[in-house]
Design an enzyme around this catalytic site. Structure first.
Site, mmCIF file in Angstrom:
data_model
loop_
_atom_site.group_PDB
_atom_site.id
_atom_site.type_symbol
_atom_site.label_atom_id
_atom_site.label_comp_id
_atom_site.label_asym_id
_atom_site.label_seq_id
_atom_site.Cartn_x
_atom_site.Cartn_y
_atom_site.Cartn_z
ATOM 1 N N LYS A 56 0.823 -1.213 0.000
ATOM 2 C CA LYS A 56 0.000 0.000 0.000
ATOM 3 C C LYS A 56 0.856 1.262 0.000
ATOM 4 O O LYS A 56 0.417 2.316 -0.444
ATOM 5 C CB LYS A 56 -0.964 0.003 1.188
ATOM 6 C CG LYS A 56 -1.843 -1.253 1.310
ATOM 7 C CD LYS A 56 -2.489 -1.671 0.026
ATOM 8 C CE LYS A 56 -3.356 -2.920 0.088
ATOM 9 N NZ LYS A 56 -2.774 -4.161 0.562
ATOM 10 N N TYR A 270 -11.796 -15.207 3.113
ATOM 11 C CA TYR A 270 -10.802 -14.144 3.263
ATOM 12 C C TYR A 270 -10.445 -13.957 4.745
ATOM 13 O O TYR A 270 -11.351 -13.905 5.588
ATOM 14 C CB TYR A 270 -11.371 -12.824 2.706
ATOM 15 C CG TYR A 270 -10.569 -11.613 3.115
ATOM 16 C CD1 TYR A 270 -9.362 -11.309 2.479
ATOM 17 C CD2 TYR A 270 -10.992 -10.778 4.150
ATOM 18 C CE1 TYR A 270 -8.605 -10.222 2.871
ATOM 19 C CE2 TYR A 270 -10.246 -9.679 4.542
ATOM 20 C CZ TYR A 270 -9.053 -9.408 3.904
ATOM 21 O OH TYR A 270 -8.299 -8.333 4.300
ATOM 22 N N TYR A 296 -2.599 -12.514 4.150
ATOM 23 C CA TYR A 296 -2.169 -12.371 2.755
ATOM 24 C C TYR A 296 -0.959 -13.229 2.412
ATOM 25 O O TYR A 296 -1.063 -14.242 1.734
ATOM 26 C CB TYR A 296 -1.852 -10.894 2.441
ATOM 27 C CG TYR A 296 -3.053 -9.993 2.474
ATOM 28 C CD1 TYR A 296 -3.897 -9.902 1.372
ATOM 29 C CD2 TYR A 296 -3.355 -9.233 3.598
ATOM 30 C CE1 TYR A 296 -5.009 -9.071 1.385
ATOM 31 C CE2 TYR A 296 -4.461 -8.396 3.623
ATOM 32 C CZ TYR A 296 -5.280 -8.319 2.513
ATOM 33 O OH TYR A 296 -6.376 -7.510 2.530
HETATM 34 C C1 PLP Z 1 -3.516 -5.520 0.416
HETATM 35 C C2 PLP Z 1 -2.508 -6.596 0.532
HETATM 36 C C3 PLP Z 1 -2.310 -7.533 -0.517
HETATM 37 C C4 PLP Z 1 -3.172 -7.566 -1.744
HETATM 38 O O1 PLP Z 1 -2.842 -6.541 -2.651
HETATM 39 P P1 PLP Z 1 -3.954 -5.939 -3.607
HETATM 40 O O2 PLP Z 1 -3.264 -4.868 -4.352
HETATM 41 O O3 PLP Z 1 -5.088 -5.480 -2.738
HETATM 42 O O4 PLP Z 1 -4.420 -7.045 -4.505
HETATM 43 C C5 PLP Z 1 -1.307 -8.474 -0.387
HETATM 44 N N1 PLP Z 1 -0.542 -8.518 0.728
HETATM 45 C C6 PLP Z 1 -0.702 -7.664 1.750
HETATM 46 C C7 PLP Z 1 0.159 -7.820 2.939
HETATM 47 C C8 PLP Z 1 -1.691 -6.675 1.694
HETATM 48 O O5 PLP Z 1 -1.858 -5.831 2.730
#
Ligand code: PLP
Length: 345
Positions: A56, A270, A296
């Protein structure tokens, strides 16, 4: 393509490292058919700025620059109760002297707790201005706009950032990552056979896909779903990648044939732990002291491990794993990672 016409703030110094994972690669190969597996490397986007940073950070460099250009005094964004995106947006707001508010979607009913650890603790520690919690399925764009309208009636000016920072502008962060990666590979004379990335709100996957297209990079990108199987995820990634191509003036012709989405590793839901995620988090922690997260990167690495065990890659092939961050959510719910909770496979 010239990204210089887009305003950008910088929250990291220079490129993130690319490192080999020799001990993990040996352990992985030992668990693959015939004892052969790929050589796995990692690109450390978990070391991006706004520490502890993550994917992000790259998106917010473009989004926050736009907010400042529009004269905003407040950032509003949304996410799940353990959102890394919300935490990193709050960090960026603090650095820029802006206020920050969240609308949190309780995607798993009962999962929000004001006493929660992990990212939620950091929201409170860093002094988020407000958190409003809404039920699963709420129209998040409308909920954030309502909050922005309330602020407007008080003479303030909010800038609304979509979930995950995943619109075309935010995805430019991963177009610029594609440029960075191309330069690093050139400088070091490195070659990879595939790039494994997470695919959620999809700005990362779509931005890389559009960036590779713009730069003529042939490295296949494999997007491991963290919340959807390919039938649902692929159209979302493709639509966003097309928007990114149009924003940067690049022909989107080959996107569809170059899109690879993999499912099956995020279930049952999720953010809900499963055994393969726990195995992946353990393996990387115990072979490389590399910390993944349960929501994630643990599931994304479980996807890489699963594909290797299906003999997707031949011996001697080199795979690059994009570590997108997320470490604070390790501290949200340790029980599954300590083996003291019942888990889905
Ligand atoms: C948000 C996030 C993702 C996914 O990325 P997107 O761009 O939303 O597909 C992957 N890993 C982490 C740690 C995240 O915070």
């Amino acid at each position: 393509m010239d990204l210089n016409r887009f305003a950008r703030r910088r929250y990291s110094d220079g490129p993130t490292p690319i490192e080999p994972l020799p001990r993990f690669s040996s352990a992985l190969a030992a668990s693959c058919p015939g004892g052969v597996g790929p050589e796995v490397w990692v690109k450390r986007d978990d070391l991006l700025g706004l520490s502890p940073g993550g994917n992000k950070t790259r998106k917010l460099e473009f989004l926050v620059a736009d907010a400042l250009a529009q004269g905003a005094d407040t950032l509003i964004t949304c996410g799940a109760p353990q959102s890394n995106h919300c935490r990193i947006t709050l960090s960026a707001a603090i650095r820029e002297g802006l206020s920050c508010r969240f609308v949190i979607e309780e995607r798993v009913p009962g999962s929000y707790s004001d006493e929660a650890n992990g990212n939620h603790f950091l929201f409170r520690l860093m002094g988020v201005e407000s958190i409003s919690v809404v039920p699963a399925g709420t129209d998040m764009a409308a909920a954030m706009q309502k909050e922005a309208d309330t602020l407007a009636s008080q003479g303030r000016k909010a800038y609304v950032i979509p979930g995950g920072g995943s619109n075309a502008l935010g995805s430019l962060g991963y177009v610029s990552c594609a440029m960075e990666l191309q330069q690093q590979m050139l400088d070091a004379g490195m070659h990879f056979d595939a790039l494994v990335v997470g695919s959620g709100s999809s700005g990362t996957h779509a931005g890389l896909l559009a960036g590779f297209e713009a730069l003529g990079m042939d490295l296949p990108i494999i997007g491991i779903g963290v919340s959807r199987d390919p039938a649902q995820q692929a159209p979302i990634v493709l639509d966003l990648a097309r928007q990114v191509c149009s924003l940067i003036g690049v022909d989107a012709g080959r996107l569809q044939e170059r899109l690879h989405c993999v499912g099956g590793f995020w279930q049952p839901k999720y953010s809900v732990p499963n055994r393969r995620m726990v195995e992946a988090v353990h393996m990387l922690a115990r072979t490389e002291a590399l910390l993944l997260d349960p929501v994630y990167t643990g599931k994304i690495m479980a996807g890489l491990i699963g594909l290797a065990r299906e003999s997707r890659w031949s011996a001697g092939q080199r795979i690059l794993f994009l570590h997108t961050g997320g470490m604070p959510s390790l501290f949200w719910n340790p029980a599954p990672l300590l083996g003291t909770a019942e888990l889905a496979p």
